[in-house]
Design a protein around this motif. Sequence first.
Motif, PDB file in Angstrom:
ATOM      1  N   GLY A 174      11.173  34.707  65.632  1.00 48.70           N
ATOM      2  CA  GLY A 174      11.788  36.037  65.594  1.00 48.70           C
ATOM      3  C   GLY A 174      12.633  36.288  64.366  1.00 48.70           C
ATOM      4  O   GLY A 174      13.578  37.077  64.411  1.00 48.70           O
ATOM      5  N   ILE A 175      12.329  35.594  63.269  1.00 54.74           N
ATOM      6  CA  ILE A 175      13.146  35.771  62.072  1.00 54.74           C
ATOM      7  C   ILE A 175      12.511  36.810  61.149  1.00 54.74           C
ATOM      8  O   ILE A 175      11.352  37.192  61.322  1.00 54.74           O
ATOM      9  N   GLY A 176      13.265  37.259  60.167  1.00 53.05           N
ATOM     10  CA  GLY A 176      12.719  38.202  59.201  1.00 53.05           C
ATOM     11  C   GLY A 176      13.821  38.769  58.328  1.00 53.05           C
ATOM     12  O   GLY A 176      15.005  38.613  58.616  1.00 53.05           O
ATOM     13  N   PHE A 177      13.392  39.433  57.272  1.00 56.32           N
ATOM     14  CA  PHE A 177      14.345  40.018  56.333  1.00 56.32           C
ATOM     15  C   PHE A 177      14.916  41.294  56.935  1.00 56.32           C
ATOM     16  O   PHE A 177      14.194  42.146  57.432  1.00 56.32           O
ATOM     17  N   ILE A 219      18.198  35.245  61.559  1.00 56.39           N
ATOM     18  CA  ILE A 219      17.654  34.170  62.415  1.00 56.39           C
ATOM     19  C   ILE A 219      18.349  34.247  63.775  1.00 56.39           C
ATOM     20  O   ILE A 219      19.552  33.974  63.868  1.00 56.39           O
ATOM     21  N   PRO A 220      17.633  34.643  64.830  1.00 59.53           N
ATOM     22  CA  PRO A 220      18.289  34.704  66.139  1.00 59.53           C
ATOM     23  C   PRO A 220      18.603  33.299  66.672  1.00 59.53           C
ATOM     24  O   PRO A 220      17.804  32.377  66.546  1.00 59.53           O
ATOM     25  N   ILE A 221      19.786  33.155  67.236  1.00 64.27           N
ATOM     26  CA  ILE A 221      20.202  31.884  67.845  1.00 64.27           C
ATOM     27  C   ILE A 221      20.293  32.116  69.351  1.00 64.27           C
ATOM     28  O   ILE A 221      20.993  33.030  69.793  1.00 64.27           O
ATOM     29  N   HIS A 222      19.563  31.319  70.103  1.00 64.80           N
ATOM     30  CA  HIS A 222      19.552  31.444  71.562  1.00 64.80           C
ATOM     31  C   HIS A 222      20.417  30.368  72.193  1.00 64.80           C
ATOM     32  O   HIS A 222      20.482  29.245  71.687  1.00 64.80           O
ATOM     33  N   ASN A 223      21.039  30.696  73.314  1.00 63.84           N
ATOM     34  CA  ASN A 223      21.734  29.647  74.064  1.00 63.84           C
ATOM     35  C   ASN A 223      20.715  28.890  74.913  1.00 63.84           C
ATOM     36  O   ASN A 223      19.517  29.208  74.879  1.00 63.84           O
ATOM     37  N   VAL A 273      22.497  34.842  71.284  1.00 67.39           N
ATOM     38  CA  VAL A 273      23.960  34.923  71.212  1.00 67.39           C
ATOM     39  C   VAL A 273      24.448  35.301  69.823  1.00 67.39           C
ATOM     40  O   VAL A 273      25.623  35.638  69.648  1.00 67.39           O
ATOM     41  N   ALA A 274      23.578  35.216  68.837  1.00 65.38           N
ATOM     42  CA  ALA A 274      23.980  35.604  67.481  1.00 65.38           C
ATOM     43  C   ALA A 274      22.756  35.650  66.580  1.00 65.38           C
ATOM     44  O   ALA A 274      21.704  35.108  66.923  1.00 65.38           O
ATOM     45  N   TYR A 275      22.939  36.298  65.447  1.00 69.72           N
ATOM     46  CA  TYR A 275      21.984  36.188  64.349  1.00 69.72           C
ATOM     47  C   TYR A 275      22.706  35.506  63.202  1.00 69.72           C
ATOM     48  O   TYR A 275      23.835  35.880  62.868  1.00 69.72           O
ATOM     49  N   ALA A 276      22.050  34.516  62.632  1.00 69.70           N
ATOM     50  CA  ALA A 276      22.568  33.937  61.397  1.00 69.70           C
ATOM     51  C   ALA A 276      21.840  34.633  60.260  1.00 69.70           C
ATOM     52  O   ALA A 276      20.673  34.988  60.403  1.00 69.70           O
ATOM     53  N   GLY A 277      22.538  34.851  59.163  1.00 71.20           N
ATOM     54  CA  GLY A 277      21.911  35.512  58.018  1.00 71.20           C
ATOM     55  C   GLY A 277      21.805  34.571  56.837  1.00 71.20           C
ATOM     56  O   GLY A 277      22.820  34.161  56.273  1.00 71.20           O
ATOM     57  N   ARG A 278      20.588  34.235  56.456  1.00 70.69           N
ATOM     58  CA  ARG A 278      20.377  33.337  55.311  1.00 70.69           C
ATOM     59  C   ARG A 278      20.099  34.167  54.072  1.00 70.69           C
ATOM     60  O   ARG A 278      19.230  35.031  54.093  1.00 70.69           O
ATOM     61  N   PHE A 279      20.850  33.891  53.014  1.00 65.71           N
ATOM     62  CA  PHE A 279      20.583  34.579  51.760  1.00 65.71           C
ATOM     63  C   PHE A 279      19.206  34.145  51.264  1.00 65.71           C
ATOM     64  O   PHE A 279      18.928  32.953  51.187  1.00 65.71           O
ATOM     65  N   PRO A 280      18.325  35.107  50.951  1.00 61.26           N
ATOM     66  CA  PRO A 280      16.959  34.726  50.599  1.00 61.26           C
ATOM     67  C   PRO A 280      16.812  34.278  49.155  1.00 61.26           C
ATOM     68  O   PRO A 280      16.306  35.005  48.318  1.00 61.26           O
ATOM     69  N   LYS A 329      29.512  28.512  66.488  1.00 62.78           N
ATOM     70  CA  LYS A 329      28.301  27.743  66.192  1.00 62.78           C
ATOM     71  C   LYS A 329      28.296  26.408  66.938  1.00 62.78           C
ATOM     72  O   LYS A 329      27.250  25.920  67.371  1.00 62.78           O
ATOM     73  N   SER A 330      29.499  25.833  67.089  1.00 60.77           N
ATOM     74  CA  SER A 330      29.608  24.506  67.696  1.00 60.77           C
ATOM     75  C   SER A 330      29.217  24.495  69.171  1.00 60.77           C
ATOM     76  O   SER A 330      29.051  23.438  69.768  1.00 60.77           O
ATOM     77  N   GLN A 331      29.078  25.692  69.766  1.00 60.51           N
ATOM     78  CA  GLN A 331      28.698  25.757  71.188  1.00 60.51           C
ATOM     79  C   GLN A 331      27.193  25.750  71.386  1.00 60.51           C
ATOM     80  O   GLN A 331      26.722  25.689  72.523  1.00 60.51           O
ATOM     81  N   GLU A 332      26.438  25.880  70.319  1.00 57.82           N
ATOM     82  CA  GLU A 332      24.993  26.061  70.464  1.00 57.82           C
ATOM     83  C   GLU A 332      24.215  24.996  69.709  1.00 57.82           C
ATOM     84  O   GLU A 332      24.713  24.379  68.773  1.00 57.82           O
ATOM     85  N   LEU A 333      22.979  24.827  70.155  1.00 57.52           N
ATOM     86  CA  LEU A 333      22.017  23.997  69.439  1.00 57.52           C
ATOM     87  C   LEU A 333      20.803  24.877  69.200  1.00 57.52           C
ATOM     88  O   LEU A 333      20.203  25.365  70.169  1.00 57.52           O
ATOM     89  N   PHE A 334      20.467  25.085  67.971  1.00 53.08           N
ATOM     90  CA  PHE A 334      19.350  25.971  67.663  1.00 53.08           C
ATOM     91  C   PHE A 334      18.050  25.417  68.254  1.00 53.08           C
ATOM     92  O   PHE A 334      17.730  24.250  68.076  1.00 53.08           O
ATOM     93  N   ASN A 335      17.341  26.263  68.983  1.00 56.14           N
ATOM     94  CA  ASN A 335      16.049  25.958  69.624  1.00 56.14           C
ATOM     95  C   ASN A 335      16.153  25.122  70.905  1.00 56.14           C
ATOM     96  O   ASN A 335      15.142  24.671  71.435  1.00 56.14           O
ATOM     97  N   ILE A 336      17.369  24.913  71.422  1.00 47.44           N
ATOM     98  CA  ILE A 336      17.519  24.105  72.644  1.00 47.44           C
ATOM     99  C   ILE A 336      16.762  24.733  73.811  1.00 47.44           C
ATOM    100  O   ILE A 336      16.177  24.044  74.647  1.00 47.44           O
TER     101      ILE A 336
END
Length: 349
Positions: free
Chosen positions: A179-182, A194-198, A204-211, A229-236
Amino acid sequence: MAKTAFVDFKAVKAAITMEQVLQHYGLLEKFKRGADCLNGPCPIHKGSNPTQFRVSISKNIWNCFSECKHGGNVLDFIAEMEKCSIHAAALKAIAWFKLDPEAMAASDGKGEPAESDVRPPVAKPAAKPAANEESSEDGGRPQGLPNTPLKFRLDKLERSHPYLLEQRGLTLETIVDFGIGFCSKGMMADRIAIPIHNAKGEVVAYAGRFPGDAGEDTPKYKLPPGFRKSQELFNIDRAVKEPADLSLIIVEGFFDAMKLHQHGCRKVVALMGSTLSAAQEELIRQHTNSQNHVIVMLDENDAGKAGREDIACRLSKFCFVRVHQFEQPDMEPEHLTAEEVQQLMEGIR
Ligand SMILES: [Zn+2]
């Protein structure tokens, strides 16, 4: 009765401790005692590093983080030391520690109930870490404050952005899958969202990576204010749905996880950094038992090397842990080819 020829391995395992076995080999004085562990040089591959071999006292298991790169229970250890089968190891243990073979054999054939009677407390997860344990390790943040699921989704993300396809080597399938994209407008404007799921699968959030290569004053990643961020594990949320007998791979970054996933290694989570927070440790504990295997595969740099030792030590309290080391310096899981990932997968199943 033929039954007496059988040994109830579980009963033998439950009857002896790793400490006793090390004592038997005259190795105990080479080991340093920690909170719930014994650390020392590995007697199996005969290493010298005093922290490469660790015994979890409460779980009664061991792990060699160096050459052996594996661990096991007390009978596995005897079998490795004696170069014999588990059956032979159990018979040796019975002899060395004067265990009652009648009693050992007696529970054989009774089936599962006996197992739960004699099983050492490994399967029983320790009580959940108290709130204070969390707050001390997690930057003093109050525990139990999960990130709130978002009530919106970023839409109209540009999937086939050249940064993702060309620079990061992701396929359109992976991009859509994660589910990522510019993103062209809003808080994540001009960034890869980049969507982050619990663990429940809620965003629970989107992270934004500079392209691209971020400049001095442009942060590589942007996270929403207040997001922990410390509460989550990406892709858990997806990793936990993979088969239990597959090893869970722990990597640092989003792109490490997405790339391994693309190459067929789907049981992967990213720390979003090179350290493991107490909340992340607890997430892994909740989805792991003493039979599960975890592979720590951080970047081959100073931060990764420092992080993986600490992570391995902490996770080895409740599961089997292996540390993956790359031969080339600065190597990252993201840069593994599909073939290398496949080889790795075959090696760890
Ligand atoms: Zn070893």
